[in-house]
Motif scaffolding. Sequence first.
Motif, PDB file in Angstrom:
ATOM      1  N   VAL A 403      -8.942   4.248   0.372  1.00  0.00           N
ATOM      2  CA  VAL A 403      -8.052   3.665   1.367  1.00  0.00           C
ATOM      3  C   VAL A 403      -6.680   4.314   1.235  1.00  0.00           C
ATOM      4  O   VAL A 403      -6.111   4.357   0.137  1.00  0.00           O
ATOM      5  N   ALA A 404      -6.163   4.830   2.354  1.00  0.00           N
ATOM      6  CA  ALA A 404      -4.835   5.441   2.362  1.00  0.00           C
ATOM      7  C   ALA A 404      -3.777   4.337   2.452  1.00  0.00           C
ATOM      8  O   ALA A 404      -3.735   3.577   3.419  1.00  0.00           O
ATOM      9  N   LEU A 405      -2.917   4.237   1.417  1.00  0.00           N
ATOM     10  CA  LEU A 405      -1.896   3.201   1.348  1.00  0.00           C
ATOM     11  C   LEU A 405      -0.550   3.665   1.877  1.00  0.00           C
ATOM     12  O   LEU A 405       0.383   2.860   1.989  1.00  0.00           O
ATOM     13  N   GLY A 406      -0.421   4.956   2.212  1.00  0.00           N
ATOM     14  CA  GLY A 406       0.859   5.484   2.648  1.00  0.00           C
ATOM     15  C   GLY A 406       1.645   6.068   1.488  1.00  0.00           C
ATOM     16  O   GLY A 406       1.379   5.775   0.303  1.00  0.00           O
ATOM     17  N   ASP A 407       2.614   6.922   1.802  1.00  0.00           N
ATOM     18  CA  ASP A 407       3.463   7.583   0.781  1.00  0.00           C
ATOM     19  C   ASP A 407       2.619   8.383  -0.194  1.00  0.00           C
ATOM     20  O   ASP A 407       2.954   8.500  -1.383  1.00  0.00           O
ATOM     21  N   GLY A 408       1.476   8.921   0.274  1.00  0.00           N
ATOM     22  CA  GLY A 408       0.643   9.755  -0.588  1.00  0.00           C
ATOM     23  C   GLY A 408      -0.188   9.003  -1.590  1.00  0.00           C
ATOM     24  O   GLY A 408      -0.734   9.610  -2.517  1.00  0.00           O
TER      25      GLY A 408
END
Length: 499
Positions: A403-408
Amino acid sequence: MTRREKFFLVLIVILMAVVGALSLQKFPSPEDSETTAAAPAEAAQYTCGMHPFVIQDEPGTCPICGMNLTPLKSVGGAAKTAQAGGERKIKYWVAPMDPTYIRDEPGKSPMGMDLVPVYEDEAPGGSVIRIDPVTQQNMGVRTAEAVRRDLKRTVRTVGLVGYEEPRQFSINAKIGGWIETLHVNETGQFIKKGQPLLSIYSPELVAAQEEYLLALNNKSRLEKSPFPEIAEGAERLLESSRKRLNYWDISNRQIERLRKTGEVKKSMTLYAPYDGIVTLKMANEGQRIQAGMELFRISDISNVWIYADIYEYELPWVKVGQEARVELPYGGEPIRGKIDQIYPYLEAKTRTVKARIVLDNPEYTLKPDMYVNVLIDAQTVKDVLAIPSEAVMDTGESSTVFVALGDGKFEPRQIRTGLRGEKGYIQVEEGLLPGEWVVTSAQFMLDSESQLREAISKMMEPKQPAPAAHEGHEGESLDDLFGEEAGGKGDEKLDDLFR
């Protein structure tokens, strides 16, 4: 060494261990005090990209390959920063015993346990990884959103044309005799109901004809008798002889001709009782046959059955009554039919379930034992959460997505999958929330990185202090510990301690 000397030696060892532990706790070294006061919250460490087990407290080169060491990112750094900056924000709630059961609000798990909050700056187990944008671009990381959609599927499989079982017939001899003339003498020959099959000579048939003629003459003489019982008896005798000929498959037309002519025929003709094609011929001209012998097998192929092979993972999509299209191997328009039966057992050799499709075959286009292509339009599953199937890493025991959480940042998460639809989408039953983004490419490299970070994190965890030697035995004497009264083995255990 005597027993008393051993006792005092053990006592001295225990006292020295206790004094040493207390001195380490109460009197830290000056170097430790200075480091604690001056060091930041988390000291920087460096590692080798090719040999992650090489970890140093200062920059330099790898002693194995000579590469420059890179800063090691702490897994828990983001969480500590969030705690220091203010109140942490809850991302979702998860069941303590089932990581795939997540909800966007607090509640109870299926096991009755309270859901545990998961914050945006962490993941269960602390396995969130961070990758800079340049590295993401080099890895080719792509993401897709988990959205609710309709899933549909067209099951494409192979079918085998078979006979319609209720329209298969066996023609047997009901009386012994000899075949004098064989009117149907080819396998695959089309026959109609009432068409002559063979002429049979049988002494029993000859005797039955003579009995019928005698009963007919007897009825003619006694029908005007003044005694009604005698006339009725003659009538019953004639009817009995007529039924006997019928039971041997002698047609009413032949019996009527016998009544009109009064001539006994040497051979009688047997007629086809059904329409169809001859699929088995066991009779030959001049052959002697016995009662009960199978002579022909006839099958009506104006209707046929298609046996379609359905694999186990496709069974949830196939239901009785669904429409199916049958494509012929030599082209042409597909023939449409419906699934009439799904057999309740599995074929051991093919590991498939047979789905039966009933089709009209008036022009005999479909031939038994012909292979055809079958397309089954499965019912659409409405409004389910789905993601691209390439985002799922299936190990056989569990299914995982990133899951992509943002900010890499990326979080590995277990999910429970359902149906697989067309266009590469798969249903997510548990483990994701609508609107979350999952990685659809390069997730295997992310998985390697996640496992590597977790292993390094475990290597860097401080070891728990060992329990004191006397813990759990307060108030017990050495005799109690070594069991002097239990068979007199105390000295032996002391010897084993110092051996």
